[in-house]
Design a protein around this motif. Sequence first.
Motif, short mmCIF file in Angstrom:
data_model
loop_
_atom_site.label_atom_id
_atom_site.label_comp_id
_atom_site.label_asym_id
_atom_site.label_seq_id
_atom_site.Cartn_x
_atom_site.Cartn_y
_atom_site.Cartn_z
N TRP A 36 0.81 -1.23 0.00
CA TRP A 36 0.00 0.00 0.00
C TRP A 36 0.84 1.28 0.00
O TRP A 36 0.30 2.35 0.27
N GLN A 37 2.12 1.21 -0.32
CA GLN A 37 2.97 2.39 -0.21
C GLN A 37 3.27 3.08 -1.55
O GLN A 37 3.65 4.24 -1.56
N THR A 38 3.10 2.37 -2.66
CA THR A 38 3.54 2.89 -3.94
C THR A 38 2.62 2.44 -5.06
O THR A 38 2.13 1.31 -5.05
N PHE A 39 2.39 3.33 -6.01
CA PHE A 39 1.81 2.93 -7.29
C PHE A 39 2.96 2.76 -8.27
O PHE A 39 3.73 3.69 -8.51
N ALA A 87 0.51 -3.02 -5.13
CA ALA A 87 0.62 -4.37 -4.60
C ALA A 87 -0.24 -4.50 -3.34
O ALA A 87 -0.02 -3.79 -2.36
N LEU A 88 -1.21 -5.41 -3.40
CA LEU A 88 -2.09 -5.65 -2.26
C LEU A 88 -1.79 -7.03 -1.68
O LEU A 88 -1.63 -8.00 -2.43
N ILE A 126 -5.68 -1.47 3.41
CA ILE A 126 -5.93 -0.75 4.65
C ILE A 126 -5.45 0.69 4.46
O ILE A 126 -4.25 0.96 4.49
N VAL A 127 -6.39 1.58 4.24
CA VAL A 127 -6.05 2.94 3.83
C VAL A 127 -5.22 3.68 4.87
O VAL A 127 -4.29 4.42 4.52
N ASP A 131 -16.45 5.40 0.72
CA ASP A 131 -15.91 4.43 1.67
C ASP A 131 -14.64 3.84 1.08
O ASP A 131 -14.33 4.06 -0.10
N ASP A 132 -13.92 3.07 1.90
CA ASP A 132 -12.64 2.54 1.42
C ASP A 132 -12.82 1.32 0.52
O ASP A 132 -12.25 1.26 -0.56
#
Length: 243
Positions: free
Chosen positions: A19-22, A51-52, A69-70, A170-171
Amino acid sequence: MSPSATERPVVPLAPHQFWQTFYPVGTFDVAPADGFRDLYPASLPDGRQIALPVRVLPGDGSRAVASMIVNQASFAVEDALSDAMAAYARAYAPEIVIGVPTLGLPLANGVARRLGHERMVALGTSRKFWYSEELSEPMSSITSPEHAKRLYLDPRMLPLLEGRRVLVVDDVVSSGTSMLAVLKLLAKAGIRPVAAVFGMLQGDVWRQALAEFDPAFAAHVHGAIASPRLTLGSDGGWRSIAS
């Protein structure tokens, strides 16, 4: 064009790296022959990938989802999701944004700001003494099915919502139970949202849940990224399933 070797992340990623980079288009294989392993690559509308982590669901271990997890994501990822969500939202010309707790609230702020709004309206799961049980609805989710909460609409916010074009943010939508609770709660106040935008659409089960309340509403649901539900293959790889 595929990214160069120096641009490719080290796989598998450490837990704190999700969840840190596109990443650029083509960084990850979207249909690996041996299935997905520890991660699933989801894509923004412009093709960039994130990457999830694959999370095994409770049960016999044969089903999993790609998790997001946002509030553990980088600000850059949160901003990119908000950008994509706002792009979908603009087509509906919303006048006010409703944020769903807990993880939908930062994205609701981001979307509302990008739409040029001065504020958003947050639903709550903590009952304040001035809240009314008549403006509440039970809510659970795929990640906490045994920990049902109660969703509240602050009655003081009604003047901001009545007669306005309302957008729900929502997320993640997965089973659809949380979003169904939101729709039922807003209906108690005479409010029908024009659309809902999510950070991620997770599978398609949510469509069935929402159709029970309003068959037409699913056409007005959008997500910045999407991920399937996953089933475990005999080779140890995870593959997409329709539901």
